[in-house]
Enzyme design. Structure first.
Site, PDB file in Angstrom:
ATOM      1  CE  LYS A  85      12.137  12.154 -48.968  1.00  0.00           C
ATOM      2  NZ  LYS A  85      12.122  12.531 -47.551  1.00  0.00           N
ATOM      3  CB  THR A  86       5.102  12.805 -51.676  1.00  0.00           C
ATOM      4  OG1 THR A  86       5.870  11.739 -51.141  1.00  0.00           O
ATOM      5  CG2 THR A  86       4.070  12.264 -52.629  1.00  0.00           C
ATOM      6  CG  ASP A 130       8.493   7.615 -51.398  1.00  0.00           C
ATOM      7  OD1 ASP A 130       9.516   8.324 -51.241  1.00  0.00           O
ATOM      8  OD2 ASP A 130       7.660   7.444 -50.501  1.00  0.00           O
ATOM      9  CB  THR A 179      15.022   8.419 -46.078  1.00  0.00           C
ATOM     10  OG1 THR A 179      14.992   7.020 -46.363  1.00  0.00           O
ATOM     11  CG2 THR A 179      13.599   8.953 -45.978  1.00  0.00           C
ATOM     12  NE  ARG A 238       4.617  12.130 -43.970  1.00  0.00           N
ATOM     13  CZ  ARG A 238       5.574  11.352 -44.484  1.00  0.00           C
ATOM     14  NH1 ARG A 238       6.202  10.480 -43.733  1.00  0.00           N
ATOM     15  NH2 ARG A 238       5.904  11.450 -45.751  1.00  0.00           N
TER      16      ARG A 238
END
Ligand code: ADE
Length: 352
Positions: A85-86, A130, A179, A238
């Site tokens: 997302k980032t 975030d 999330t 990640r």
């Protein structure tokens, strides 16, 4: 990655062709708790592997906003952690040729935190928040008019002298990430023009991501080694990159870094307790508890968390989605249940 505090945000100034420079120029990290400096992130939609629907939608939105010379509509990205997302926010800022300011909702507790950020936004810049589901009520209420009408209303004075001051803002894009999309209030959710989910990556996409990261890290991996990491990274880039680093450590120490094969990957990942489906010690702890203490379930999330001394939120957002995805766990209205596939994975055999 450099953290810049000022700079020319015009598209022409930051659209240099060197991808690493473009990312530097596009970035202002307000919140040091978010790790942005891994050097492996793609910097364009073209380099971003997977999430094809999301990319198609955002590609159109970016081109349309560049064509109009206006800011990109506000974007909400949701889905399990680690899916990018980032990274996607940074890619979007890069594609738009603007700077992205990165922060997270828990750092925006006081009104002045969010006001300070908003009034300093330059035209078309991006603000990435975030964990946006964790915004305080005040911060959220300041955001409504900011997102909708590009203004903030500040109450000044007290009693009979109280009045509202209106501050005009530059056109900006808010990218919110969460999330827990279900925990967002509907007034906030409704102010995003684009609401997009990120999904777990398929094996083929993960193999491409691992190959790309290995190239950037100057590592040589056999196809089978790449596949083994991809099978064991929980569908999450990640984690794939983290596992690749652990494999690199073992390869370096054992003097086997010239060509990494699947045997070395297995050795390194077994050392870190990551099994052949990507479960780690924590996943197995959760599953064992349900099997041993609750006869495989059903059992409520809070009971599991209390028994393990864990935070229910972490269990729900970090551990559970992948076990559900693998079909090892089911959510029923009476609680969580370990499936036969889950039982068999841990060597328990089918339930009676
Ligand atoms: N590194 C992490 N996520 C990635 C993605 N989706 N595409 C390319 N590289 C990545």
């Amino acid at each position: 990655m450099a953290i810049v505090s000022s700079g020319d945000s015009s598209p022409s100034a930051s659209s240099s062709r060197d991808p690493s420079r473009m990312m530097d120029a596009a970035l202002l990290q307000e919140d040091q708790s978010i790790s942005i400096e891994d050097g492996l992130r793609p910097s364009s939609l073209e380099d971003y592997i997977g999430q094809s629907e999301l990319k198609q939608v955002l590609d159109i939105a970016v081109k349309a906003s560049l064509g109009r010379g206006d800011s990109l509509d506000h974007v909400l990205l949701y889905g399990p952690p680690g899916l990018g997302k980032t990274t996607m926010a940074l890619v979007l800022a890069n594609e738009l040729g603007v700077r992205c300011r990165i922060t997270s909702a828990p750092s925006l507790e006081r009104p002045r935190d969010i006001i300070g950020l908003l009034v300093n936004m330059k035209p078309r810049e991006m603000l990435f928040i975030d964990e946006i589901h964790r915004l305080s009520k005040v911060a959220e209420e300041l955001l409504y008019p900011a997102m909708e009408d590009r203004r903030i209303d500040i109450n000044v004075g007290k009693g009979t002298t109280a009045r509202t001051r209106v501050l005009k803002l530059a056109p900006f894009t808010l990218v919110g990430a969460t999330t827990k999309a279900g925990s967002l209030s509907s007034p906030l959710r409704d102010r995003f023009g684009l609401i997009q989910r990120l999904n777990f990556y398929c094996l083929n996409e993960l193999q491409q991501i691992v190959e790309r990261a290995a190239g950037l890290m100057n590592l040589s991996l056999t196809d089978n080694a790449c596949k083994e990491i991809s099978l064991r990274c929980r569908g999450t880039p990640r984690i794939a990159n983290r596992l690749l680093r652990r494999v690199r450590d073992v390869a370096t120490v054992k003097g086997k870094a010239a060509l990494i094969d699947e045997i070395l990957v297995d050795e390194a990942l077994s050392l870190h307790g990551v099994d052949n489906r990507g479960l780690d010690a924590n996943d197995r702890r959760v599953m064992q508890l349900i099997l041993e203490s609750y006869n495989g379930g059903p059992v409520g999330l809070d009971a599991i968390a209390a028994a393990l001394g864990d935070d229910p939120n972490t269990l729900e957002t970090v551990v559970e989605p992948f076990l559900l995805q693998l079909g090892f766990l089911q959510r029923t209205n009476r609680g969580r249940v370990i499936t036969n596939a889950g039982r068999n994975h841990l060597g328990w055999g089918d339930s009676q």
